[in-house]
Design a protein around this motif. Structure first.
Motif, mmCIF file in Angstrom:
data_model
loop_
_atom_site.group_PDB
_atom_site.id
_atom_site.type_symbol
_atom_site.label_atom_id
_atom_site.label_comp_id
_atom_site.label_asym_id
_atom_site.label_seq_id
_atom_site.Cartn_x
_atom_site.Cartn_y
_atom_site.Cartn_z
ATOM 1 N N PHE A 284 5.129 5.191 3.981
ATOM 2 C CA PHE A 284 3.525 5.228 4.098
ATOM 3 C C PHE A 284 2.592 5.733 5.451
ATOM 4 O O PHE A 284 2.962 6.478 6.228
ATOM 5 C CB PHE A 284 3.664 4.035 5.078
ATOM 6 N N PRO A 285 2.588 7.812 4.560
ATOM 7 C CA PRO A 285 2.437 8.778 4.986
ATOM 8 C C PRO A 285 1.133 8.137 6.937
ATOM 9 O O PRO A 285 1.134 8.983 7.148
ATOM 10 C CB PRO A 285 1.767 9.591 4.028
ATOM 11 N N LEU B 168 -6.266 -1.426 8.000
ATOM 12 C CA LEU B 168 -5.205 -0.627 7.339
ATOM 13 C C LEU B 168 -4.312 -1.176 7.740
ATOM 14 O O LEU B 168 -3.184 -1.489 6.740
ATOM 15 C CB LEU B 168 -4.739 0.471 9.257
ATOM 16 N N MET B 169 -4.329 -2.046 8.675
ATOM 17 C CA MET B 169 -2.906 -3.216 8.290
ATOM 18 C C MET B 169 -2.999 -3.985 6.915
ATOM 19 O O MET B 169 -2.664 -4.548 6.009
ATOM 20 C CB MET B 169 -2.631 -4.032 8.887
ATOM 21 N N ASP B 170 -4.495 -5.064 6.066
ATOM 22 C CA ASP B 170 -5.257 -5.289 4.737
ATOM 23 C C ASP B 170 -4.698 -3.795 3.893
ATOM 24 O O ASP B 170 -4.081 -4.484 2.826
ATOM 25 C CB ASP B 170 -6.044 -5.624 5.055
ATOM 26 N N GLY C 268 1.048 -1.123 -0.027
ATOM 27 C CA GLY C 268 -0.064 0.187 0.140
ATOM 28 C C GLY C 268 1.263 1.287 0.071
ATOM 29 O O GLY C 268 0.840 2.215 0.716
ATOM 30 N N THR C 269 1.387 1.189 -0.609
ATOM 31 C CA THR C 269 2.602 2.951 -1.201
ATOM 32 C C THR C 269 2.586 3.128 -2.552
ATOM 33 O O THR C 269 2.341 1.624 -3.219
ATOM 34 C CB THR C 269 3.734 2.253 -0.593
ATOM 35 N N ASP C 270 3.151 4.203 -2.867
ATOM 36 C CA ASP C 270 3.299 4.646 -4.188
ATOM 37 C C ASP C 270 4.925 4.789 -4.304
ATOM 38 O O ASP C 270 4.978 5.459 -5.219
ATOM 39 C CB ASP C 270 2.155 6.282 -5.170
ATOM 40 N N ALA C 271 5.428 4.729 -3.078
ATOM 41 C CA ALA C 271 6.540 5.134 -3.261
ATOM 42 C C ALA C 271 8.124 4.364 -3.713
ATOM 43 O O ALA C 271 8.581 4.804 -3.900
ATOM 44 C CB ALA C 271 7.873 4.866 -1.881
#
Length: 441
Positions: free
Chosen positions: A337-338, A279-281, A177-180
């Motif tokens: 993960f902001p 959030l973890m999912d 779950g990130t676009d980094a």
């Protein structure tokens, strides 16, 4: 926030400097046990390497003693990230250039063997340590790194039929779950476990096989004698027919030849407070362990119960305190993960891994003393596997031979075990990683 309101602390009020893993599997308390006067096999170090060797030698009928200067498993065997996967740093082309095609292929084969073997070991010994083949997402921190990963995955698939899946950036969120990142690859056979529970299971298995394991009893001297070795300890001298050194990132002055060949490096990890399931999912939809292509790598994962993020890496050019490394890791985690910006730290700790100058693990003998070490931060499976093979060697079993036997074990002029060159190297690599990450695709 008004001027009177202090900033919210990133620490839980009762945060711990001990590993998160010790909550479920704490180290043993100090005992009054004393070592015997003589044994067949004496093993220095009670981590994965030493205990797996002890299981073999004690199981083979050898009177076996394992000594550690701290509690059994105090070192990185209960302080690592619990990630298991490909253990060889150099690529196949580099290994072929150094050692020839046959040896290079054999070295790569040992990594695959170790990954399968540790699952069998855990199952055979009945160790409850949350082992799971969750797979690894290896993320590209730059566009160039993604292209290199994709080319490498294609070569592996063609040459060996390896299970590697390329994930482009546009599809990355199905893995993480990130676009980094700029995409990455999935190694579906990689695994995760609870490292301290695994160590506790090995400790029980070694003792069940007949080995004596004594902590808080440092080895202070080692001398070869006509019949074997005289080993000085804090609690007296022990004579041994065979000695195994299994100290890895904690190798000290008792074995100066080995100390000159391993580079102790602190690796730091934080655990977050418990987080909402949704959030973890969202952040970890596949439950995989994660690493990335930075030279100064990040490695992280959900905790086995999926209630926390465990985030590791090296955040300082020189060794530092977990109270200092914790906020730095937290900052790096939030850059990826902001959504975790307001998440607090429950644990912050470190352990020492051992790198080598050729980025390979080494196993062999020096003046008759057996050793295996230098796992370069990927030691969960390989330390266990090579420890087992060392035990077989002591028993004289032909299957103890490995592709790492008799490889040159390099050092550098003037290096005696204090890595004075590490701070400038780490600073350089962190700068280079940032430049690569910021370069436009």
């Amino acid at each position: 926030m008004n001027a009177e309101t202090p900033p919210r602390s990133i620490w839980l009020p009762d945060w711990s400097g001990a590993p998160y893993w010790h909550e479920d599997a704490p180290p043993e308390e100090a005992t009054t046990a004393s070592p015997p006067a003589s044994v067949d096999v004496l093993i220095v170090g009670s981590g994965y390497t030493g205990l797996n060797a002890a299981i073999e030698t004690a199981g083979g009928g050898r009177d076996t003693l394992v000594l550690d200067k701290d509690a059994p498993g105090f070192g990185c065997s209960t302080r690592n990230g619990g990630q298991i996967g490909h253990s060889i740093k150099p690529d196949l082309e580099t290994l072929t250039r150094r050692h020839g095609a046959a040896r290079a292929d054999a070295i790569m084969g040992e990594s695959r063997t170790a990954l399968d073997w540790i699952e069998e070991r855990i199952d055979t010994l009945g160790i409850d340590c949350d082992f799971s083949r969750v797979g690894r997402f290896h993320a590209a921190h730059s566009a160039d790194s993604y292209e290199a990963l994709a080319r490498g995955a294609e070569r592996l698939t063609k040459a060996r039929g390896a299970e590697v899946e390329v994930v482009p950036r546009a599809e990355q969120r199905r893995e993480l779950g990130t676009d980094a990142y700029h995409g990455g690859v999935v190694y579906p056979r990689d695994a995760g476990l609870h490292p301290a529970k695994y160590h506790l299971g090995l400790l029980a298995a070694a003792r069940a096989a007949g080995a004596r394991v004594i902590g808080h009893c440092a080895v202070t001297g080692l001398e070869r004698t006509e019949g074997g070795y005289s080993v000085a300890t804090e609690q007296g001298t022990v004579t041994a027919r065979e000695v195994i050194v299994a100290t890895n990132g904690y190798t000290g002055p008792v074995t100066p030849w080995l100390r000159r060949r391993v580079i102790p490096i602190g690796s730091y990890i934080i655990a977050t407070e418990e987080l909402p399931a949704e959030l973890m999912d969202r952040l970890f939809p596949t439950d995989r362990v994660i690493s990335d292509t930075r030279k100064v790598v990040y490695y992280y994962r959900p905790s086995p119960d999926r209630r926390r993020v465990l985030f590791g890496g090296r955040v300082s050019a020189s060794e530092t305190d977990p109270a200092i490394s914790g906020p730095r890791l937290h900052e790096d985690m939030c850059a990826l993960f902001p959504e975790l910006r307001d998440t607090r730290i429950s644990h912050s700790w470190l352990g020492h891994v051992a790198y080598t100058f050729d980025e390979l693990m080494h196993v062999g003998q020096r003046d008759g003393v057996h050793y295996a070490m230098g796992y370069c931060g990927t030691g969960v499976s390989m330390a266990s596997y090579l420890g087992m093979r060392m035990g077989q060697k002591v028993l004289g079993a032909p299957e103890g031979r490995t592709a790492f036997d008799d490889l040159p074990f390099p050092t550098r002029p003037f290096y005696t075990g204090n890595p004075w060159f590490l701070p400038p190297m780490v600073a350089w690599y962190r700068w280079r990683d940032r430049m690569q990450q910021n370069r436009k695709a």
